[in-house]
Design a protein around this motif. Structure first.
Motif, PDB file in Angstrom:
ATOM      1  N   ARG A 450       0.818  -1.217   0.000  1.00  0.00           N
ATOM      2  CA  ARG A 450       0.000   0.000   0.000  1.00  0.00           C
ATOM      3  C   ARG A 450       0.848   1.260   0.000  1.00  0.00           C
ATOM      4  O   ARG A 450       1.912   1.313   0.614  1.00  0.00           O
ATOM      5  CB  ARG A 450      -0.918   0.016   1.212  1.00  0.00           C
ATOM      6  N   VAL A 451       0.317   2.254  -0.700  1.00  0.00           N
ATOM      7  CA  VAL A 451       0.829   3.622  -0.622  1.00  0.00           C
ATOM      8  C   VAL A 451      -0.228   4.441   0.111  1.00  0.00           C
ATOM      9  O   VAL A 451      -1.384   4.477  -0.317  1.00  0.00           O
ATOM     10  CB  VAL A 451       1.072   4.216  -2.024  1.00  0.00           C
ATOM     11  N   LEU A 452       0.130   5.043   1.225  1.00  0.00           N
ATOM     12  CA  LEU A 452      -0.810   5.853   2.000  1.00  0.00           C
ATOM     13  C   LEU A 452      -0.657   7.314   1.594  1.00  0.00           C
ATOM     14  O   LEU A 452       0.463   7.828   1.508  1.00  0.00           O
ATOM     15  CB  LEU A 452      -0.555   5.691   3.499  1.00  0.00           C
ATOM     16  N   VAL A 453      -1.772   7.979   1.358  1.00  0.00           N
ATOM     17  CA  VAL A 453      -1.752   9.352   0.871  1.00  0.00           C
ATOM     18  C   VAL A 453      -2.465  10.263   1.861  1.00  0.00           C
ATOM     19  O   VAL A 453      -3.578   9.957   2.315  1.00  0.00           O
ATOM     20  CB  VAL A 453      -2.424   9.463  -0.514  1.00  0.00           C
ATOM     21  N   GLN A 454      -1.823  11.369   2.163  1.00  0.00           N
ATOM     22  CA  GLN A 454      -2.441  12.393   2.999  1.00  0.00           C
ATOM     23  C   GLN A 454      -2.487  13.693   2.209  1.00  0.00           C
ATOM     24  O   GLN A 454      -1.549  14.029   1.484  1.00  0.00           O
ATOM     25  CB  GLN A 454      -1.654  12.584   4.296  1.00  0.00           C
ATOM     26  N   ALA A 478       4.178   0.529   2.241  1.00  0.00           N
ATOM     27  CA  ALA A 478       5.423   0.645   1.488  1.00  0.00           C
ATOM     28  C   ALA A 478       5.884   2.083   1.381  1.00  0.00           C
ATOM     29  O   ALA A 478       7.076   2.390   1.541  1.00  0.00           O
ATOM     30  CB  ALA A 478       5.238   0.048   0.091  1.00  0.00           C
ATOM     31  N   ILE A 479       4.962   2.993   1.083  1.00  0.00           N
ATOM     32  CA  ILE A 479       5.301   4.387   0.797  1.00  0.00           C
ATOM     33  C   ILE A 479       4.254   5.302   1.417  1.00  0.00           C
ATOM     34  O   ILE A 479       3.069   4.951   1.494  1.00  0.00           O
ATOM     35  CB  ILE A 479       5.370   4.611  -0.736  1.00  0.00           C
ATOM     36  N   GLY A 480       4.660   6.471   1.799  1.00  0.00           N
ATOM     37  CA  GLY A 480       3.735   7.509   2.246  1.00  0.00           C
ATOM     38  C   GLY A 480       3.864   8.724   1.346  1.00  0.00           C
ATOM     39  O   GLY A 480       4.985   9.116   0.982  1.00  0.00           O
ATOM     40  N   VAL A 481       2.744   9.316   0.973  1.00  0.00           N
ATOM     41  CA  VAL A 481       2.747  10.483   0.085  1.00  0.00           C
ATOM     42  C   VAL A 481       2.011  11.629   0.768  1.00  0.00           C
ATOM     43  O   VAL A 481       0.889  11.444   1.268  1.00  0.00           O
ATOM     44  CB  VAL A 481       2.087  10.154  -1.273  1.00  0.00           C
ATOM     45  N   LYS A 528       4.049  15.869 -12.579  1.00  0.00           N
ATOM     46  CA  LYS A 528       4.847  15.029 -11.676  1.00  0.00           C
ATOM     47  C   LYS A 528       3.951  13.974 -11.028  1.00  0.00           C
ATOM     48  O   LYS A 528       2.802  14.247 -10.701  1.00  0.00           O
ATOM     49  CB  LYS A 528       5.516  15.885 -10.601  1.00  0.00           C
ATOM     50  N   ARG A 529       4.492  12.782 -10.819  1.00  0.00           N
ATOM     51  CA  ARG A 529       3.710  11.677 -10.257  1.00  0.00           C
ATOM     52  C   ARG A 529       4.486  10.983  -9.137  1.00  0.00           C
ATOM     53  O   ARG A 529       5.693  11.196  -8.962  1.00  0.00           O
ATOM     54  CB  ARG A 529       3.351  10.656 -11.354  1.00  0.00           C
ATOM     55  N   ILE A 530       3.795  10.122  -8.421  1.00  0.00           N
ATOM     56  CA  ILE A 530       4.414   9.362  -7.332  1.00  0.00           C
ATOM     57  C   ILE A 530       5.462   8.416  -7.908  1.00  0.00           C
ATOM     58  O   ILE A 530       5.248   7.778  -8.947  1.00  0.00           O
ATOM     59  CB  ILE A 530       3.343   8.548  -6.570  1.00  0.00           C
TER      60      ILE A 530
END
Length: 558
Positions: A450-454, A478-481, A528-530
């Protein structure tokens, strides 16, 4: 001809500002309404002080307050006389409550929909028994009683479950679709469905020398016609004569379309061959199109999603290739997708950025269409100033709409957002606004990550990044954005950098992605993207299909 366009916003304003009079050929609308609420609650007087604060037009609940009251009086003053009289009568009958608020808001929009419809156009309003009878009164007033065509019943479920051993009403297994024409010039094409096997067994019992099944049909004229009183091959005419001329009788005989009884005292009949049937003509009971099952390829995870075949039937029956189809409550875009598939032009309107985003993904998944290139999108922010204005739009729950829109830029699925709702909320895990799921690892060891987005539209600080780091660690993501409208501080950038990287190993090779990533709205608008493994989607991917303009005949039998 209008360009295919998705609109974000209140459909009443969109219709008035963007859609010219008599420019649309077909309208389908499935307006939201919380029919699962107690019928008595829907009619409960709402004179309390909290009512206005609860108004969420186009959400699954409607409330009587200042907005609906103002719209009601505007209809009394400005709507056609029959419409204003109908509203007065309904106000007296129904009272000031959720139901009346719904009817007032719907009436204002139906008046505009009638305006934009061509003189040969059609309107299909999808509803249920909760408000269908009131909506029909309103539509009669707007379109004219003479232009009511059908009340179509769509059997949306089998209704086999029994959860109440002492029911107070019959189970509800159908939705209602009210079909209105703009005028007597409005055409309707026949569409077909597969024939009932039991009907075929019962009626097509005869077989000719070529092995073709057929049924025999009457050839008697319903009224006396002297020119049809002729003998044919020793068979006497019926009392009122044959239904066809002697020349046609001879032609059908030559083509093998006549059934001759063994006795000359019998009557010649016509052969109707099974292999020439186009199918059973569709009537106003649609029990052959089931709901979208949990395993269906077209299912997108949008609870109120309607089957594509349901919209295809409506579009094929009431429009031609190149016509304009409008859905003012577009939702997840089934009407838009069906129109695109069948070679129609389309206009879709939704008041949530969640809905608009989902339609964009669906059009890309199904047809490879890109916004701005293959169709227009109106109402979405295109600049940082636009985004800031959206976030500050207090009258339209701007904070939540900004959140939905920002998440759509990275194709993240919102947590806490529901279809048709203008509001969202934090996910069950504090600090998470959206999630992206991807599959990582070699085939034998693949697992979901999972990528968590705030999302932040206000002031930001380094503590926000530390909180996101903690959330990512706690949730084993896995990743935080972190998506921000305002530029991040240097301390925020340092905190993100110190979080390290997410490492994806594939065989002997490995790929590295920043563990915490900061993205501004300005950067996202510039493309721009993740940084993350490819191959992910916000919702379940819609199956890819080719645009198709099928013949009208035999469609549902194929």
């Amino acid at each position: 001809m209008p360009e295919n366009t998705l609109y974000y916003g209140d459909n009443l304003k969109i219709l008035r500002d963007y859609v010219p009079a008599e420019s649309v050929d077909l309208i389908y609308l499935d307006p939201p309404f919380n029919s699962n609420r107690s019928y008595n609650v829907l009619f409960k007087d709402e004179s309390g002080k909290d009512s206005q604060a609860q108004i969420q037009a186009f959400d699954d609940t409607w409330h009587w307050g200042a907005d609906s009251r103002d719209t009601y009086f505007a209809l009394l003053e400005n709507a056609p006389e029959k419409v204003s009289k109908a509203m007065e009568a309904l106000h007296t009958l129904v009272g000031e409550n959720q139901m009346m608020a719904y009817l007032v808001m719907m009436t204002a929009r139906l008046v505009e929909l009638h305006r934009v419809l061509k003189s040969t156009g059609s309107l299909y309003l999808h509803c249920d028994q909760t408000a269908a009878h009131y909506l029909k009164i309103i539509l009669d007033a707007i379109f004219g009683i003479e232009n009511f065509r059908n009340e179509i019943l769509w059997k949306r479920t089998e209704g086999r479950s029994h959860t109440n051993h002492e029911p107070k009403k019959w189970g509800i297994v159908v939705d209602i679709i009210l079909y209105y024409a703009k005028s007597d010039k409005t055409p309707l094409k026949l569409v077909y469905r597969p024939n009932n096997p039991d009907y075929l067994k019962k009626h097509f019992r005869h077989v000719d020398e070529d092995g073709r099944f057929y049924q025999i049909d009457n050839l008697a004229s319903p009224s006396p016609r002297p020119n049809l009183m002729y003998e044919y091959k020793g068979y006497q005419p019926p009392a009122k004569g044959w239904a066809i001329s002697k020349e046609k009788m001879e032609l059908w005989d030559k083509e093998g379309r006549l059934h001759f009884p063994k006795s000359k005292e019998g009557r010649i009949r016509r052969k109707r061959y099974l292999d020439e049937l186009e199918g059973e003509t569709v009537q106003n009971l649609w029990d052959d199109i089931g709901p979208i099952s949990s395993q269906a390829a077209e299912r997108l995870g949008y609870p109120t999603q309607k089957p594509l075949s349901l919209l295809e039937r409506i579009i094929l029956a009431s429009s031609n290739p190149g016509d304009v189809v409008l859905d003012p409550f577009a939702g997840c875009g089934t009407a838009v997708a069906a129109a695109q598939k069948l070679g129609r032009n389309w206009l879709g309107i939704d008041i949530t950025h969640l809905g608009v985003a989902l339609i964009k993904y669906r059009l890309n998944d199904m047809f490879g269409l890109q916004p701005g290139k293959d169709y227009k999108v109106v109402g979405e922010p295109t600049t940082v100033d636009d985004a800031r204005a959206l976030a500050k739009d207090g009258e339209n729950d701007g904070r939540y709409q900004f959140q939905f829109w920002a998440l759509s830029l990275v194709q993240a699925k919102p947590l806490g957002g529901t279809e048709g709702s203008k509001q969202g909320k934090k996910g069950s895990d504090k600090g998470i606004d959206g999630v992206i799921t991807f599959i990582a690892g070699e085939k034998a060891q693949e697992k979901a990550q999972r990528v968590l987005v705030q999302v932040k539209s206000g002031k930001v600080k380094s503590g926000d990044i530390r909180d996101l780091v903690g959330t990512v660690e706690r949730e084993k993501a896995a990743i935080g954005v972190f998506i921000t409208l305002e530029a991040p501080t240097r301390d925020m950038e340092k905190e993100a950098l110190s979080a390290g990287v997410y490492q994806l190993k594939i065989g002997s090779a490995s790929q590295h992605y920043p563990k915490i990533q900061l993205l501004t709205i300005e950067q996202l608008l510039q493309g721009k993207r993740i940084e993350m493994p490819s191959g992910y989607s916000m919702f379940k991917t819609a199956p890819r299909i080719a645009a198709d303009v099928p013949e009208q005949r035999g469609l549902w039998g194929e």
